[in-house]
Design a protein around this motif. Structure first.
Motif, mmCIF file in Angstrom:
data_model
loop_
_atom_site.group_PDB
_atom_site.id
_atom_site.type_symbol
_atom_site.label_atom_id
_atom_site.label_comp_id
_atom_site.label_asym_id
_atom_site.label_seq_id
_atom_site.Cartn_x
_atom_site.Cartn_y
_atom_site.Cartn_z
ATOM 1 N N GLY A 111 35.454 29.032 11.365
ATOM 2 C CA GLY A 111 34.733 27.762 11.412
ATOM 3 C C GLY A 111 33.994 27.479 10.118
ATOM 4 N N ILE A 112 33.428 28.514 9.505
ATOM 5 C CA ILE A 112 32.721 28.336 8.232
ATOM 6 C C ILE A 112 33.702 27.932 7.129
ATOM 7 C CG2 ILE A 112 31.386 29.524 6.446
ATOM 8 C CD1 ILE A 112 30.171 31.255 8.655
ATOM 9 N N VAL A 113 34.851 28.591 7.110
ATOM 10 C CA VAL A 113 35.860 28.268 6.091
ATOM 11 C C VAL A 113 36.342 26.830 6.252
ATOM 12 C CG1 VAL A 113 38.179 28.804 5.248
ATOM 13 C CG2 VAL A 113 36.611 30.655 5.830
ATOM 14 N N GLN A 114 36.616 26.438 7.486
ATOM 15 C CA GLN A 114 37.109 25.084 7.723
ATOM 16 C C GLN A 114 36.048 24.033 7.400
ATOM 17 O OE1 GLN A 114 40.210 24.997 7.859
ATOM 18 N NE2 GLN A 114 41.035 25.137 9.933
ATOM 19 N N SER A 115 34.803 24.340 7.680
ATOM 20 C CA SER A 115 33.740 23.361 7.431
ATOM 21 C C SER A 115 33.342 23.287 5.963
ATOM 22 C CB SER A 115 32.502 23.698 8.268
ATOM 23 O OG SER A 115 31.930 24.928 7.847
ATOM 24 N N SER A 116 33.662 24.311 5.175
ATOM 25 C CA SER A 116 33.256 24.319 3.765
ATOM 26 C C SER A 116 33.858 23.147 2.996
ATOM 27 C CB SER A 116 33.655 25.642 3.105
ATOM 28 O OG SER A 116 35.057 25.838 3.167
ATOM 29 N N PHE A 117 35.000 22.684 3.431
ATOM 30 C CA PHE A 117 35.599 21.491 2.826
ATOM 31 C C PHE A 117 34.651 20.297 2.939
ATOM 32 C CE2 PHE A 117 37.672 17.519 4.076
ATOM 33 C CZ PHE A 117 38.361 17.194 2.920
ATOM 34 N N LEU A 118 33.986 20.177 4.076
ATOM 35 C CA LEU A 118 33.126 19.022 4.328
ATOM 36 C C LEU A 118 31.821 19.082 3.547
ATOM 37 C CD1 LEU A 118 33.663 18.770 8.184
ATOM 38 C CD2 LEU A 118 34.656 17.299 6.433
ATOM 39 N N TRP A 119 31.435 20.253 3.072
ATOM 40 C CA TRP A 119 30.191 20.352 2.304
ATOM 41 C C TRP A 119 30.255 19.459 1.061
ATOM 42 C CZ3 TRP A 119 30.018 26.469 2.170
ATOM 43 C CH2 TRP A 119 29.916 26.936 3.490
ATOM 44 N N GLY A 120 31.372 19.501 0.387
ATOM 45 C CA GLY A 120 31.536 18.652 -0.791
ATOM 46 C C GLY A 120 31.985 17.247 -0.440
ATOM 47 N N TYR A 121 32.755 17.131 0.630
ATOM 48 C CA TYR A 121 33.333 15.835 1.013
ATOM 49 C C TYR A 121 32.255 14.822 1.385
ATOM 50 C CZ TYR A 121 36.754 12.692 3.201
ATOM 51 O OH TYR A 121 37.541 11.622 3.517
ATOM 52 N N ILE A 122 31.240 15.269 2.106
ATOM 53 C CA ILE A 122 30.163 14.363 2.522
ATOM 54 C C ILE A 122 29.442 13.790 1.306
ATOM 55 C CG2 ILE A 122 27.930 14.262 3.696
ATOM 56 C CD1 ILE A 122 29.013 16.344 5.662
ATOM 57 N N PHE A 123 29.190 14.637 0.336
ATOM 58 C CA PHE A 123 28.454 14.204 -0.851
ATOM 59 C C PHE A 123 29.262 13.209 -1.678
ATOM 60 C CE2 PHE A 123 27.532 14.851 -5.395
ATOM 61 C CZ PHE A 123 26.199 14.455 -5.416
ATOM 62 N N SER A 124 30.513 13.532 -1.955
ATOM 63 C CA SER A 124 31.308 12.680 -2.846
ATOM 64 C C SER A 124 31.765 11.390 -2.183
ATOM 65 C CB SER A 124 32.523 13.448 -3.375
ATOM 66 O OG SER A 124 33.366 13.848 -2.319
ATOM 67 N N SER A 125 31.783 11.342 -0.868
ATOM 68 C CA SER A 125 32.148 10.092 -0.199
ATOM 69 C C SER A 125 31.144 8.992 -0.508
ATOM 70 C CB SER A 125 32.224 10.311 1.318
ATOM 71 O OG SER A 125 33.267 11.195 1.641
#
Length: 363
Positions: A111-125
């Protein structure tokens, strides 16, 4: 005068023709005629002159034959890159199964690995939208594709290197991909008139969802043939190849294009809504958040993305662990919703444009 004589004879001898040969209005030599009991008579204007309708017919024919060649190039390239955007993203959803078995990762760490994508995605969106407004969608999405392709290529190396490296690469990958949707939206708003824009968005988003299908179906095949790194290498290479076409085939604005025809440019400009916003000017965030449609879009995206990312990240793992099917079968099962979404999204775009043409408000 040779063309006038047959016309006169037609006016006084319509009985020589079957009644079904003429409608109530007929046209000879670009002159419109109407059928009466005494024969065919020319339709006259208020000035008494015969009405010539050939010019209107030519103009209508020209409008029908005007083509959106450059606009189609733009939307086709955007559909392709949106397909790659999701394909690169979904590779990890499939590859994480053998990676977890290889490295002994727990379900919570998955779950941590899969969510790590969203850490950057939320910011750059959020930041990506401002960058697109300032620098243009062409440059921003080009940088995004280049960076996320590199991150995709580095993912298997990072997984074998360390946990920190993997999470950092995945967060960087999300950071690069976050600019894709803002870039797409801005480019389509410039290249398509308002009554065609929803269809263009539907086509691009169809590519976006088909990327899930491509990633889910092709990743197990590539892994079985090349190894775990295979799909990462394959899709990152496609992204870099796409860049070579994008760099020379598209401009930020149709007014800057060397290939667009005058007729297509007129169509785009005629369908643009009036705005007082200057080029490069960014709307204040406070103003955007004060508008009800903004909050409607935010709420819709929150509810949509909640289910979207859960299904995208966990469906292959779910079918593998719960039903104990192999990855190829799990990928096919997982791909079905995204194929349906691609079709329904395109249809929704067509319906939206139909409503806009019918006079419905876009908000």
């Amino acid at each position: 005068m040779a063309a006038v004589t047959p016309t006169k004879s037609l006016l006084h001898s319509s009985s020589s023709f079957p009644k079904s040969s003429f409608s109530s209005r007929t046209q000879f030599n670009s002159i419109s005629f109407k059928k009466t009991q005494s024969g065919l008579e020319p339709i006259r204007s208020k000035s008494g002159n015969a009405c010539f309708s050939g010019g209107d017919g030519v103009r209508r024919a020209r409008r029908r034959t005007e083509r959106r060649e450059e606009g189609l190039v733009v939307v086709a390239l955007l559909a392709c890159v949106m397909c790659l955007c999701n394909a690169d993203r979904v590779v990890m959803s499939v590859a994480i199964v053998p990676l977890a078995a290889k490295h002994g990762w727990s379900s919570s760490f998955l779950g941590i690995v899969q969510s790590s994508f969203l850490w950057g995605y939320i910011f750059s969106s959020v930041v990506g939208g401002a960058l697109v407004d300032k620098y243009g969608g062409k440059k921003v999405i080009a940088w995004g594709v280049g960076l996320w392709s590199i991150a995709t290529l580095l993912t298997p190396w990072a997984a074998n290197h360390s946990t920190i490296a993997l999470l950092s690469v995945r967060a960087f990958f999300g950071l690069a991909e976050g600019v894709a949707l803002p870039s797409m939206s801005t480019l389509l708003s410039r290249w398509f008139p308002s009554h065609e824009r929803a269809t263009a968005v539907g086509m691009s988003m169809a590519g976006f969802h088909l990327g899930n299908v491509a990633g889910l179906v092709l990743t197990p095949i590539a892994m079985s043939s090349i190894g775990i790194a295979g799909p990462f290498i394959f899709f990152s290479s496609l992204g870099l190849l796409w860049l070579t076409t994008w760099a020379y085939g598209v401009t930020n604005d149709p007014n800057e294009s060397q290939f667009i025809s005058k007729s297509e440019l007129r169509l785009i400009q005629a369908g643009k809504s009036n705005t007082s916003l200057k080029k490069g000017e960014v709307l204040p965030l406070r103003l955007l958040l004060s508008k009800l449609p903004t909050w409607a879009i935010i709420v819709a995206n929150v509810t949509n993305n909640w289910g979207y990312f859960v299904m995208l990240s966990w469906m292959p793992v779910y079918f593998k662990t719960v039903f104990n099917v192999n990855l190829k079968q799990a990928a096919w099962f997982s791909a079905v919703p995204w194929g349906s979404m691609a079709i329904s999204g395109y249809i929704a775009g067509l319906v939206s444009d139909f409503l806009v043409k019918a006079g419905c408000s876009v908000t």
